[in-house]
Design a protein around this motif. Structure first.
Motif, PDB file in Angstrom:
ATOM      1  N   ASP A  87       0.803  -1.220   0.000  1.00 25.24           N
ATOM      2  CA  ASP A  87       0.000   0.000   0.000  1.00 25.24           C
ATOM      3  C   ASP A  87       0.839   1.275   0.000  1.00 25.24           C
ATOM      4  O   ASP A  87       0.392   2.312  -0.465  1.00 25.24           O
ATOM      5  CB  ASP A  87      -0.943   0.029   1.200  1.00 25.24           C
ATOM      6  N   THR A  88       2.044   1.194   0.521  1.00 25.12           N
ATOM      7  CA  THR A  88       2.861   2.409   0.635  1.00 25.12           C
ATOM      8  C   THR A  88       4.198   2.297  -0.079  1.00 25.12           C
ATOM      9  O   THR A  88       5.000   3.214  -0.016  1.00 25.12           O
ATOM     10  CB  THR A  88       3.121   2.734   2.114  1.00 25.12           C
ATOM     11  N   ASP A  89       4.457   1.167  -0.731  1.00 25.07           N
ATOM     12  CA  ASP A  89       5.733   0.941  -1.438  1.00 25.07           C
ATOM     13  C   ASP A  89       6.943   1.101  -0.523  1.00 25.07           C
ATOM     14  O   ASP A  89       7.990   1.570  -0.945  1.00 25.07           O
ATOM     15  CB  ASP A  89       5.868   1.874  -2.644  1.00 25.07           C
ATOM     16  N   LYS A  90       6.801   0.692   0.723  1.00 28.82           N
ATOM     17  CA  LYS A  90       7.923   0.740   1.655  1.00 28.82           C
ATOM     18  C   LYS A  90       8.792  -0.496   1.481  1.00 28.82           C
ATOM     19  O   LYS A  90       8.331  -1.559   1.095  1.00 28.82           O
ATOM     20  CB  LYS A  90       7.431   0.801   3.109  1.00 28.82           C
ATOM     21  N   LYS A  91      10.077  -0.352   1.774  1.00 25.37           N
ATOM     22  CA  LYS A  91      11.002  -1.482   1.747  1.00 25.37           C
ATOM     23  C   LYS A  91      10.960  -2.120   3.143  1.00 25.37           C
ATOM     24  O   LYS A  91      11.292  -1.475   4.137  1.00 25.37           O
ATOM     25  CB  LYS A  91      12.413  -1.002   1.404  1.00 25.37           C
ATOM     26  N   VAL A  92      10.527  -3.386   3.197  1.00 29.65           N
ATOM     27  CA  VAL A  92      10.238  -4.045   4.469  1.00 29.65           C
ATOM     28  C   VAL A  92      11.091  -5.292   4.650  1.00 29.65           C
ATOM     29  O   VAL A  92      11.308  -6.042   3.707  1.00 29.65           O
ATOM     30  CB  VAL A  92       8.738  -4.442   4.528  1.00 29.65           C
ATOM     31  N   ALA A  93      11.543  -5.508   5.883  1.00 29.54           N
ATOM     32  CA  ALA A  93      12.228  -6.750   6.251  1.00 29.54           C
ATOM     33  C   ALA A  93      11.420  -7.411   7.359  1.00 29.54           C
ATOM     34  O   ALA A  93      10.899  -6.741   8.242  1.00 29.54           O
ATOM     35  CB  ALA A  93      13.638  -6.462   6.746  1.00 29.54           C
ATOM     36  N   VAL A  94      11.308  -8.756   7.302  1.00 31.14           N
ATOM     37  CA  VAL A  94      10.623  -9.518   8.350  1.00 31.14           C
ATOM     38  C   VAL A  94      11.642 -10.452   8.979  1.00 31.14           C
ATOM     39  O   VAL A  94      12.290 -11.241   8.284  1.00 31.14           O
ATOM     40  CB  VAL A  94       9.448 -10.339   7.776  1.00 31.14           C
ATOM     41  N   PHE A  95      11.794 -10.346  10.294  1.00 26.53           N
ATOM     42  CA  PHE A  95      12.680 -11.238  11.040  1.00 26.53           C
ATOM     43  C   PHE A  95      11.820 -12.214  11.830  1.00 26.53           C
ATOM     44  O   PHE A  95      10.929 -11.812  12.568  1.00 26.53           O
ATOM     45  CB  PHE A  95      13.570 -10.464  12.021  1.00 26.53           C
ATOM     46  N   ASP A  96      12.089 -13.498  11.655  1.00 32.81           N
ATOM     47  CA  ASP A  96      11.347 -14.520  12.380  1.00 32.81           C
ATOM     48  C   ASP A  96      12.305 -15.640  12.726  1.00 32.81           C
ATOM     49  O   ASP A  96      13.133 -16.043  11.911  1.00 32.81           O
ATOM     50  CB  ASP A  96      10.197 -15.044  11.516  1.00 32.81           C
ATOM     51  N   PHE A  97      12.224 -16.120  13.941  1.00 35.48           N
ATOM     52  CA  PHE A  97      13.090 -17.211  14.376  1.00 35.48           C
ATOM     53  C   PHE A  97      12.260 -18.165  15.213  1.00 35.48           C
ATOM     54  O   PHE A  97      11.528 -17.751  16.098  1.00 35.48           O
ATOM     55  CB  PHE A  97      14.265 -16.685  15.205  1.00 35.48           C
ATOM     56  N   VAL A  98      12.362 -19.447  14.927  1.00 33.89           N
ATOM     57  CA  VAL A  98      11.647 -20.463  15.684  1.00 33.89           C
ATOM     58  C   VAL A  98      12.671 -21.388  16.315  1.00 33.89           C
ATOM     59  O   VAL A  98      13.467 -22.006  15.610  1.00 33.89           O
ATOM     60  CB  VAL A  98      10.695 -21.270  14.771  1.00 33.89           C
ATOM     61  N   LYS A  99      12.650 -21.446  17.630  1.00 27.74           N
ATOM     62  CA  LYS A  99      13.527 -22.373  18.340  1.00 27.74           C
ATOM     63  C   LYS A  99      12.997 -23.781  18.111  1.00 27.74           C
ATOM     64  O   LYS A  99      11.810 -24.041  18.308  1.00 27.74           O
ATOM     65  CB  LYS A  99      13.524 -22.039  19.832  1.00 27.74           C
ATOM     66  N   PRO A 100      13.831 -24.716  17.675  1.00 25.32           N
ATOM     67  CA  PRO A 100      13.345 -26.083  17.441  1.00 25.32           C
ATOM     68  C   PRO A 100      12.741 -26.706  18.701  1.00 25.32           C
ATOM     69  O   PRO A 100      13.205 -26.459  19.806  1.00 25.32           O
ATOM     70  CB  PRO A 100      14.604 -26.845  17.023  1.00 25.32           C
ATOM     71  N   SER A 101      11.697 -27.482  18.505  1.00 23.30           N
ATOM     72  CA  SER A 101      11.047 -28.175  19.618  1.00 23.30           C
ATOM     73  C   SER A 101      11.966 -29.295  20.120  1.00 23.30           C
ATOM     74  O   SER A 101      12.957 -29.627  19.466  1.00 23.30           O
ATOM     75  CB  SER A 101       9.714 -28.764  19.156  1.00 23.30           C
ATOM     76  N   PRO A 102      11.634 -29.907  21.258  1.00 19.55           N
ATOM     77  CA  PRO A 102      12.446 -31.044  21.725  1.00 19.55           C
ATOM     78  C   PRO A 102      12.531 -32.167  20.685  1.00 19.55           C
ATOM     79  O   PRO A 102      13.497 -32.916  20.662  1.00 19.55           O
ATOM     80  CB  PRO A 102      11.712 -31.511  22.983  1.00 19.55           C
ATOM     81  N   GLN A 103      11.519 -32.260  19.812  1.00 19.24           N
ATOM     82  CA  GLN A 103      11.555 -33.279  18.768  1.00 19.24           C
ATOM     83  C   GLN A 103      12.371 -32.827  17.563  1.00 19.24           C
ATOM     84  O   GLN A 103      12.541 -33.574  16.613  1.00 19.24           O
ATOM     85  CB  GLN A 103      10.123 -33.613  18.301  1.00 19.24           C
ATOM     86  N   GLY A 104      12.841 -31.576  17.579  1.00 20.58           N
ATOM     87  CA  GLY A 104      13.661 -31.066  16.483  1.00 20.58           C
ATOM     88  C   GLY A 104      12.873 -30.458  15.343  1.00 20.58           C
ATOM     89  O   GLY A 104      13.433 -30.143  14.306  1.00 20.58           O
ATOM     90  N   THR A 105      11.570 -30.273  15.513  1.00 16.63           N
ATOM     91  CA  THR A 105      10.761 -29.710  14.441  1.00 16.63           C
ATOM     92  C   THR A 105      10.766 -28.185  14.484  1.00 16.63           C
ATOM     93  O   THR A 105      10.883 -27.586  15.549  1.00 16.63           O
ATOM     94  CB  THR A 105       9.303 -30.202  14.517  1.00 16.63           C
ATOM     95  N   THR A 106      10.689 -27.587  13.323  1.00 15.42           N
ATOM     96  CA  THR A 106      10.564 -26.133  13.203  1.00 15.42           C
ATOM     97  C   THR A 106       9.540 -25.859  12.118  1.00 15.42           C
ATOM     98  O   THR A 106       9.063 -26.762  11.448  1.00 15.42           O
ATOM     99  CB  THR A 106      11.902 -25.469  12.804  1.00 15.42           C
ATOM    100  N   TRP A 107       9.192 -24.623  11.929  1.00 15.37           N
ATOM    101  CA  TRP A 107       8.322 -24.230  10.833  1.00 15.37           C
ATOM    102  C   TRP A 107       8.812 -22.925  10.271  1.00 15.37           C
ATOM    103  O   TRP A 107       9.683 -22.286  10.834  1.00 15.37           O
ATOM    104  CB  TRP A 107       6.863 -24.138  11.272  1.00 15.37           C
ATOM    105  N   ASP A 108       8.253 -22.523   9.170  1.00 15.32           N
ATOM    106  CA  ASP A 108       8.707 -21.331   8.468  1.00 15.32           C
ATOM    107  C   ASP A 108       7.820 -20.146   8.852  1.00 15.32           C
ATOM    108  O   ASP A 108       7.091 -20.188   9.826  1.00 15.32           O
ATOM    109  CB  ASP A 108       8.670 -21.604   6.951  1.00 15.32           C
ATOM    110  N   ILE A 109       7.867 -19.114   8.067  1.00 20.07           N
ATOM    111  CA  ILE A 109       7.059 -17.915   8.296  1.00 20.07           C
ATOM    112  C   ILE A 109       5.601 -18.314   8.501  1.00 20.07           C
ATOM    113  O   ILE A 109       5.091 -19.199   7.838  1.00 20.07           O
ATOM    114  CB  ILE A 109       7.180 -16.962   7.087  1.00 20.07           C
ATOM    115  N   GLY A 110       4.925 -17.645   9.395  1.00 19.64           N
ATOM    116  CA  GLY A 110       3.513 -17.902   9.651  1.00 19.64           C
ATOM    117  C   GLY A 110       3.189 -17.933  11.128  1.00 19.64           C
ATOM    118  O   GLY A 110       2.071 -17.692  11.530  1.00 19.64           O
ATOM    119  N   GLY A 111       4.168 -18.225  11.950  1.00 23.62           N
ATOM    120  CA  GLY A 111       3.962 -18.207  13.386  1.00 23.62           C
ATOM    121  C   GLY A 111       3.281 -19.447  13.930  1.00 23.62           C
ATOM    122  O   GLY A 111       2.903 -20.365  13.201  1.00 23.62           O
TER     123      GLY A 111
END
Length: 96
Positions: free
Chosen positions: A51-75
């Motif tokens: 909507d505003t043509d801004k230059k945006v960065a998204v930082f996301d980090f997921v600590k792996p679960s005890p089973q070693g699983t992680t996921w990507d962007i989306g929360g």
């Protein structure tokens, strides 16, 4: 948590997570930095970028679960929380 982020910054590991082995740039030029790639963070980043043509960065980090699983962007909600639960609930209703 914030202490984990500061440890990553202090050791240079945050740069490695984001950029891999690329050299550290002299400067960063973003209009908006969103911390957290969950539903709210992605909505904020998308609106600012489209909507505003801004230059945006998204930082996301997921600590792996005890089973070693992680996921990507989306929360948590999108990947392992509310949305999958609602999908399974709806599927169970339709299966009856």
């Amino acid at each position: 948590d914030w202490h984990g982020v500061t440890r990553l910054l202090a050791t240079g590991k945050l740069h490695k997570l984001i950029f891999g082995s690329a050299p550290i740039p002299d400067s960063f030029d973003f209009d908006l930095v969103v911390i957290g790639g969950g539903s709210g963070g992605l909505a904020c980043a998308r609106e600012a970028a489209t909507d505003t043509d801004k230059k945006v960065a998204v930082f996301d980090f997921v600590k792996p679960s005890p089973q070693g699983t992680t996921w990507d962007i989306g929360g948590t909600c999108v990947n392992v929380g509310c949305i999958p639960k609602k999908l399974m609930h709806t599927a169970a209703i339709h299966g009856e």
